[in-house]
Scaffold this active site. Sequence first.
Site, mmCIF file in Angstrom:
data_model
loop_
_atom_site.group_PDB
_atom_site.id
_atom_site.type_symbol
_atom_site.label_atom_id
_atom_site.label_comp_id
_atom_site.label_asym_id
_atom_site.label_seq_id
_atom_site.Cartn_x
_atom_site.Cartn_y
_atom_site.Cartn_z
ATOM 1 N N VAL A 62 102.569 17.153 32.324
ATOM 2 C CA VAL A 62 103.232 16.355 33.364
ATOM 3 C C VAL A 62 102.383 15.134 33.705
ATOM 4 O O VAL A 62 102.890 14.016 33.834
ATOM 5 C CB VAL A 62 103.505 17.206 34.614
ATOM 6 C CG1 VAL A 62 104.035 16.340 35.755
ATOM 7 C CG2 VAL A 62 104.510 18.315 34.292
ATOM 8 N N ASP A 63 101.086 15.323 33.827
ATOM 9 C CA ASP A 63 100.187 14.193 34.079
ATOM 10 C C ASP A 63 100.283 13.162 32.952
ATOM 11 O O ASP A 63 100.358 11.946 33.193
ATOM 12 C CB ASP A 63 98.740 14.671 34.184
ATOM 13 C CG ASP A 63 98.361 15.090 35.595
ATOM 14 O OD1 ASP A 63 98.959 14.571 36.540
ATOM 15 O OD2 ASP A 63 97.475 15.945 35.735
ATOM 16 N N LEU A 64 100.246 13.640 31.714
ATOM 17 C CA LEU A 64 100.239 12.723 30.578
ATOM 18 C C LEU A 64 101.559 11.954 30.478
ATOM 19 O O LEU A 64 101.561 10.743 30.225
ATOM 20 C CB LEU A 64 99.965 13.490 29.284
ATOM 21 C CG LEU A 64 98.598 14.187 29.213
ATOM 22 C CD1 LEU A 64 98.450 14.955 27.910
ATOM 23 C CD2 LEU A 64 97.465 13.180 29.359
ATOM 24 N N ASP B 111 99.275 18.730 38.387
ATOM 25 C CA ASP B 111 100.111 19.031 37.233
ATOM 26 C C ASP B 111 100.599 20.472 37.234
ATOM 27 O O ASP B 111 101.784 20.733 37.052
ATOM 28 C CB ASP B 111 99.315 18.745 35.949
ATOM 29 C CG ASP B 111 100.106 19.051 34.699
ATOM 30 O OD1 ASP B 111 100.665 18.114 34.112
ATOM 31 O OD2 ASP B 111 100.173 20.234 34.298
ATOM 32 N N GLY C 267 101.659 9.336 33.150
ATOM 33 C CA GLY C 267 100.862 8.182 32.746
ATOM 34 C C GLY C 267 101.598 7.295 31.764
ATOM 35 O O GLY C 267 101.555 6.060 31.864
#
Length: 395
Positions: free
Chosen positions: A164-166, A145, A169
């Site tokens: 960015v990860d969230l 991220d 997802g």
Amino acid sequence: MQGDTQGLPLSGVRVLDLSRVLAGPWSAMVLGDLGAEVIKIEHPERGDDTRDWGVRVGQTETAYFNSVNRNKRSITVDLQTPEGQQIVRELAKTIDILVQNFRFGGAEKLGIGYEQLSAENPRLIYCSISGYDRTGPEAERPGYDLVVQGEAGQAPLKFGVAAVDLFTGMYAAQAILAALYERQRTGRGRHIEMALFDCGLMITAYYGLEALLIGEDPPRYGNAHPSIVPYGVFDAADGPLVITVGNNAQFERFCREVIERPDLAGDGRYTTNILRGRNRETLLPELTRELGSRPRRLLLERLARAGIPCGEVAGLREALLSPRATQGGLVTQQPHPHTESGTTPVLAPPWRFDGERMPVRYAPPQLGEATQAVLQSALGYSAEKLAELKDKGVI
């Protein structure tokens, strides 16, 4: 309510979560929140990396792990063994959705890539999450991220959470649901490929388009808004508050009724939002001085009467314990056998269907707590076979 999916949107859908850390587990948790049965595959000894990140909960969990793994069941399988790979291949025949974030080519080396598994289960929806485009020159580059935030034109100070990860997802969960809907018509699954870099660029939104239009990176405004003035965190005489003046009529009311400066409302430099944005350097010092001379409660009362969105700045713990959060059921207490209180806090899903919030059916799982139950029920493994696999260190 534990385990009961009756009446939930994804009741009857089965998911195999082979992902680790954040983006993949977040997408699988979304599916679990909506009623899917999610089986999380973890290494028998160390489990998901995030079981060792942050504040410890019990013996095998942490706050980080618990934040992205509610409504799942954990089974432990060593994927470096032929027997472990076979277990996943057998489970893949019984499921609807698989989520993985191995490095490029890693799943294929284990014999659990999309082509390999879909040959046995053509209805399988298979989601691969990676750092970069799997068809491009950086396919094998690991993605994190923070690296993507830096490359995507973000400010040097990263988001407080791995945004960015969230978002990746959530995008992944949306794509999976679209493929699930399409499968009703076609009878076939899909291979969904998500890249952190792609999603990081997408969430630059209007900043990204402005950078292309003006030919350079937009200015950085911190808590202020690049397009709306006044908008942000301001200091009253006794503490901070948030003020968001969204249109010209609100600005006029703000000047006349809140800070008692009708001259600013009539100033030709500030009559439209575009003009206020251009002249923020002269306007904001005036507003800051007026707001700083008045108590916060008075300002909030005046702002509310004027119909201008506003609020006090609360700490994170204060927000989580606020009446708004507790009355809304956003924080739950789940049973836990290894904490002093016998419970642990778990955030609830944000969705409501027909007025009912989606439930926490399973607390974030202890490492491998459902291994025996899942392999017996899903694959019909006998007690003898389970004992043999355990002796070999496969589970």
